[in-house]
Design a protein around this motif. Structure first.
Motif, short mmCIF file in Angstrom:
data_model
loop_
_atom_site.label_atom_id
_atom_site.label_comp_id
_atom_site.label_asym_id
_atom_site.label_seq_id
_atom_site.Cartn_x
_atom_site.Cartn_y
_atom_site.Cartn_z
N PRO A 159 5.56 2.14 -17.01
CA PRO A 159 4.42 2.79 -17.64
C PRO A 159 4.65 4.29 -17.85
O PRO A 159 5.37 4.92 -17.07
N GLY A 162 4.27 -1.95 -13.58
CA GLY A 162 3.90 -0.70 -12.92
C GLY A 162 4.90 -0.40 -11.82
O GLY A 162 5.69 -1.26 -11.44
N THR A 186 0.22 2.25 -13.30
CA THR A 186 0.18 0.99 -14.04
C THR A 186 -0.80 1.14 -15.20
O THR A 186 -1.28 2.24 -15.49
N GLN A 219 -3.49 -6.26 -7.99
CA GLN A 219 -2.59 -5.14 -7.65
C GLN A 219 -3.29 -4.14 -6.74
O GLN A 219 -2.71 -3.67 -5.76
N LYS A 259 -1.24 -5.16 -19.30
CA LYS A 259 0.18 -5.03 -18.94
C LYS A 259 1.15 -5.28 -20.09
O LYS A 259 2.36 -5.08 -19.90
#
Ligand code: URA
Ligand code: SF4
Length: 178
Positions: free
Chosen positions: A49, A24, A76, A104, A80
């Motif tokens: 992203p 992100g 983000t 995060q 992931k």
């Protein structure tokens, strides 16, 4: 969790097929954090992203409804690493990766959060309803308010009606003060 280890994570089997972990990007303490579902092909190759077609639509809608440029907010995904063939992430994968997402959010301290699609609405706000019910609803992650909307890929499939609903959801966020 130590976020410097995120690019090397092997906690779920998506690590076997990804090219890279898409962590992100954006400012810390952003006015807005946008959380998508998972990287697609463009993101797995490019490492950022929402750089593919869905992302371009989302970035445009956020600019038109909230007046924010891409560099003004953090972007983000709930998961992931790219799932093979862009399949929906499994519940177990989303649950494993959620620990990174929570870390995060704790470290970035966004003022508002926008989730796009089912997976992110559940991971961030804990909504158990599907997005057709949960969109436009106010959510809370710890003490941070936000809104859930459709995934832009749904708008690309379904057309202008979904785009209009996404615009209305973004105006709910604007009313919250972004
Ligand atoms: N779809 C997502 O949910 N996230 C991306 O980064 C790209 C497409
Ligand atoms: Fe780790 Fe998340 Fe990638 Fe799974 S999807 S390997 S939990 S970073």
């Amino acid at each position: 969790m130590d976020l410097t280890e995120l690019p090397f994570c092997t906690a779920c089997s998506l690590h076997e097929t990804r090219q890279r972990v898409v962590v992100g990007s954006g400012p810390t303490m952003p006015r807005l954090m946008v959380v998508g579902e998972a990287p697609g092909r463009s993101e797995d190759e490019g490492g950022e992203p929402f750089i593919g077609r869905s992302g371009q639509l989302l970035v445009r809608l956020i600019f038109e409804e909230l007046g924010l440029q891409r560099a003004d907010y953090f972007v983000t995904n709930a998961v992931k690493c790219r799932p093979p063939q862009n399949r929906t992430p499994r519940l177990s994968e989303a649950a494993t990766c959620r620990a990174w997402l929570v870390a995060q959010i704790d470290s970035l301290r966004p003022t508002r959060i926008l989730t796009v699609g089912n997976v992110a609405a559940k991971a961030v706000f804990g909504f158990s309803d599907g997005i057709s019910r949960a969109h436009g609803r106010l959510g809370l992650h710890q003490d941070i308010p936000g809104v859930a909307t459709y995934h832009p890929a749904a708008a690309l499939r379904a057309g202008p009606n979904v785009v209009d609903v996404m615009r209305a959801d973004l105006r709910v966020l604007r009313a919250l003060g972004v």
